[in-house]
Design a protein around this motif. Structure first.
Motif, PDB file in Angstrom:
ATOM      1  N   GLY A  27      38.749  37.143  40.484  1.00 61.70           N
ATOM      2  CA  GLY A  27      39.231  36.702  41.783  1.00 61.70           C
ATOM      3  C   GLY A  27      38.386  37.358  42.854  1.00 61.70           C
ATOM      4  O   GLY A  27      37.160  37.474  42.706  1.00 61.70           O
ATOM      5  N   ALA A  28      39.025  37.841  43.883  1.00 60.92           N
ATOM      6  CA  ALA A  28      38.314  38.517  44.968  1.00 60.92           C
ATOM      7  C   ALA A  28      37.641  39.797  44.478  1.00 60.92           C
ATOM      8  O   ALA A  28      36.720  40.297  45.115  1.00 60.92           O
ATOM      9  CB  ALA A  28      39.281  38.827  46.110  1.00 60.92           C
ATOM     10  N   ASP A  29      38.060  40.296  43.320  1.00 63.86           N
ATOM     11  CA  ASP A  29      37.463  41.504  42.746  1.00 63.86           C
ATOM     12  C   ASP A  29      36.038  41.273  42.243  1.00 63.86           C
ATOM     13  O   ASP A  29      35.261  42.213  42.119  1.00 63.86           O
ATOM     14  CB  ASP A  29      38.335  42.040  41.606  1.00 63.86           C
ATOM     15  CG  ASP A  29      38.509  41.039  40.473  1.00 63.86           C
ATOM     16  OD1 ASP A  29      38.589  39.821  40.749  1.00 63.86           O
ATOM     17  OD2 ASP A  29      38.595  41.474  39.305  1.00 63.86           O
ATOM     18  N   SER A  30      35.692  40.033  41.944  1.00 58.01           N
ATOM     19  CA  SER A  30      34.353  39.665  41.478  1.00 58.01           C
ATOM     20  C   SER A  30      34.018  38.290  42.059  1.00 58.01           C
ATOM     21  O   SER A  30      34.051  37.269  41.361  1.00 58.01           O
ATOM     22  CB  SER A  30      34.318  39.639  39.948  1.00 58.01           C
ATOM     23  OG  SER A  30      33.015  39.380  39.481  1.00 58.01           O
ATOM     24  N   PRO A  31      33.717  38.247  43.359  1.00 55.82           N
ATOM     25  CA  PRO A  31      33.608  36.966  44.060  1.00 55.82           C
ATOM     26  C   PRO A  31      32.551  36.004  43.520  1.00 55.82           C
ATOM     27  O   PRO A  31      32.781  34.793  43.491  1.00 55.82           O
ATOM     28  CB  PRO A  31      33.329  37.353  45.505  1.00 55.82           C
ATOM     29  CG  PRO A  31      32.944  38.782  45.497  1.00 55.82           C
ATOM     30  CD  PRO A  31      33.493  39.380  44.251  1.00 55.82           C
ATOM     31  N   GLU A  32      31.407  36.514  43.095  1.00 54.52           N
ATOM     32  CA  GLU A  32      30.374  35.595  42.603  1.00 54.52           C
ATOM     33  C   GLU A  32      30.794  34.928  41.305  1.00 54.52           C
ATOM     34  O   GLU A  32      30.615  33.723  41.131  1.00 54.52           O
ATOM     35  CB  GLU A  32      29.044  36.321  42.431  1.00 54.52           C
ATOM     36  CG  GLU A  32      28.393  36.637  43.761  1.00 54.52           C
ATOM     37  CD  GLU A  32      27.023  37.243  43.603  1.00 54.52           C
ATOM     38  OE1 GLU A  32      26.061  36.570  43.987  1.00 54.52           O
ATOM     39  OE2 GLU A  32      26.942  38.395  43.118  1.00 54.52           O
ATOM     40  N   ARG A  33      31.361  35.698  40.396  1.00 57.85           N
ATOM     41  CA  ARG A  33      31.828  35.127  39.129  1.00 57.85           C
ATOM     42  C   ARG A  33      32.958  34.131  39.380  1.00 57.85           C
ATOM     43  O   ARG A  33      32.994  33.052  38.792  1.00 57.85           O
ATOM     44  CB  ARG A  33      32.282  36.252  38.195  1.00 57.85           C
ATOM     45  CG  ARG A  33      32.476  35.829  36.782  1.00 57.85           C
ATOM     46  CD  ARG A  33      32.498  37.009  35.824  1.00 57.85           C
ATOM     47  NE  ARG A  33      33.243  38.152  36.285  1.00 57.85           N
ATOM     48  CZ  ARG A  33      34.412  38.552  35.778  1.00 57.85           C
ATOM     49  NH1 ARG A  33      34.959  37.877  34.787  1.00 57.85           N
ATOM     50  NH2 ARG A  33      35.025  39.608  36.247  1.00 57.85           N
ATOM     51  N   CYS A  34      33.855  34.474  40.278  1.00 60.41           N
ATOM     52  CA  CYS A  34      34.960  33.601  40.635  1.00 60.41           C
ATOM     53  C   CYS A  34      34.439  32.290  41.221  1.00 60.41           C
ATOM     54  O   CYS A  34      34.826  31.196  40.785  1.00 60.41           O
ATOM     55  CB  CYS A  34      35.866  34.318  41.637  1.00 60.41           C
ATOM     56  SG  CYS A  34      37.203  33.302  42.269  1.00 60.41           S
ATOM     57  N   SER A  35      33.574  32.383  42.199  1.00 60.17           N
ATOM     58  CA  SER A  35      33.035  31.198  42.854  1.00 60.17           C
ATOM     59  C   SER A  35      32.274  30.322  41.868  1.00 60.17           C
ATOM     60  O   SER A  35      32.363  29.088  41.923  1.00 60.17           O
ATOM     61  CB  SER A  35      32.126  31.613  44.009  1.00 60.17           C
ATOM     62  OG  SER A  35      31.591  30.481  44.643  1.00 60.17           O
ATOM     63  N   GLN A  36      31.538  30.950  40.972  1.00 60.27           N
ATOM     64  CA  GLN A  36      30.777  30.180  39.986  1.00 60.27           C
ATOM     65  C   GLN A  36      31.710  29.345  39.115  1.00 60.27           C
ATOM     66  O   GLN A  36      31.441  28.172  38.857  1.00 60.27           O
ATOM     67  CB  GLN A  36      29.938  31.118  39.113  1.00 60.27           C
ATOM     68  CG  GLN A  36      29.062  30.374  38.125  1.00 60.27           C
ATOM     69  CD  GLN A  36      28.237  31.304  37.275  1.00 60.27           C
ATOM     70  OE1 GLN A  36      28.608  32.452  37.033  1.00 60.27           O
ATOM     71  NE2 GLN A  36      27.112  30.811  36.802  1.00 60.27           N
ATOM     72  N   ALA A  37      32.813  29.917  38.689  1.00 59.21           N
ATOM     73  CA  ALA A  37      33.753  29.182  37.842  1.00 59.21           C
ATOM     74  C   ALA A  37      34.325  27.974  38.573  1.00 59.21           C
ATOM     75  O   ALA A  37      34.358  26.863  38.029  1.00 59.21           O
ATOM     76  CB  ALA A  37      34.879  30.111  37.391  1.00 59.21           C
ATOM     77  N   PHE A  38      34.767  28.174  39.814  1.00 52.93           N
ATOM     78  CA  PHE A  38      35.331  27.067  40.586  1.00 52.93           C
ATOM     79  C   PHE A  38      34.272  26.013  40.899  1.00 52.93           C
ATOM     80  O   PHE A  38      34.564  24.814  40.882  1.00 52.93           O
ATOM     81  CB  PHE A  38      35.981  27.584  41.876  1.00 52.93           C
ATOM     82  CG  PHE A  38      37.345  28.179  41.659  1.00 52.93           C
ATOM     83  CD1 PHE A  38      38.473  27.373  41.659  1.00 52.93           C
ATOM     84  CD2 PHE A  38      37.497  29.535  41.452  1.00 52.93           C
ATOM     85  CE1 PHE A  38      39.733  27.907  41.462  1.00 52.93           C
ATOM     86  CE2 PHE A  38      38.758  30.089  41.257  1.00 52.93           C
ATOM     87  CZ  PHE A  38      39.882  29.277  41.264  1.00 52.93           C
ATOM     88  N   THR A  39      33.049  26.443  41.168  1.00 57.10           N
ATOM     89  CA  THR A  39      31.965  25.506  41.462  1.00 57.10           C
ATOM     90  C   THR A  39      31.645  24.652  40.241  1.00 57.10           C
ATOM     91  O   THR A  39      31.515  23.425  40.348  1.00 57.10           O
ATOM     92  CB  THR A  39      30.715  26.259  41.943  1.00 57.10           C
ATOM     93  OG1 THR A  39      31.043  26.987  43.129  1.00 57.10           O
ATOM     94  CG2 THR A  39      29.566  25.312  42.223  1.00 57.10           C
ATOM     95  N   VAL A  40      31.521  25.279  39.087  1.00 45.73           N
ATOM     96  CA  VAL A  40      31.238  24.536  37.857  1.00 45.73           C
ATOM     97  C   VAL A  40      32.352  23.530  37.584  1.00 45.73           C
ATOM     98  O   VAL A  40      32.094  22.370  37.247  1.00 45.73           O
ATOM     99  CB  VAL A  40      31.039  25.501  36.666  1.00 45.73           C
ATOM    100  CG1 VAL A  40      31.059  24.754  35.338  1.00 45.73           C
ATOM    101  CG2 VAL A  40      29.738  26.274  36.817  1.00 45.73           C
ATOM    102  N   ALA A  41      33.588  23.951  37.753  1.00 49.14           N
ATOM    103  CA  ALA A  41      34.715  23.049  37.504  1.00 49.14           C
ATOM    104  C   ALA A  41      34.691  21.858  38.464  1.00 49.14           C
ATOM    105  O   ALA A  41      34.852  20.707  38.043  1.00 49.14           O
ATOM    106  CB  ALA A  41      36.036  23.803  37.638  1.00 49.14           C
TER     107      ALA A  41
END
Length: 120
Positions: A12-26
């Motif tokens: 989540g906000a604890d790891s913003p790049e990883r979080c954003s990447q998951a939502f972007t891919v989806a």
């Protein structure tokens, strides 16, 4: 190519790049016609609540509310049962279109024919 994509995001906000990447891919997969099931676990569980995605910021990334809207337009968004319970999130608390389900459903979806699973 997989006919269905199951994405589990733990960040989540604890790891913003990883979080954003998951939502972007989806969101891109849904826009491309792929059946997507996205699972919110761990710190990403908070994004099942109204207004929480709007608080997320990452430079040069698509706004999280828009990505969620895209995912819900053609895919599914599921909040982990245990993650919801740990955060005192009830079914009545989540945004429209989000379901709460457990590991058994995740395993069934992940092991279905023509399915690819990703974890972020």
């Amino acid at each position: 190519m997989a006919k269905k994509l199951v994405i589990k995001v733990t960040a989540g906000a604890d790891s913003p790049e990883r979080c954003s990447q998951a939502f972007t891919v989806a969101a891109v997969a849904v826009a491309s016609g792929v059946e997507v099931s996205m699972w919110l676990t761990g710190e990403s569980a908070w994004f099942a609540l109204p207004g929480r995605a709007a608080e997320f910021e990452l430079p040069h990334a698509a706004p999280l509310p828009e990505l969620i809207e895209g995912i819900l337009a053609g895919g599914s968004l599921t909040l982990c049962t245990q993650c919801a319970a740990r955060r005192d999130i009830a079914p009545a608390d989540v945004i429209d279109g989000v379901r709460i389900a457990g590991a058994q459903v995740f395993v069934q979806e992940s092991l279905a024919d023509d399915t690819q699973a990703l974890v972020y």
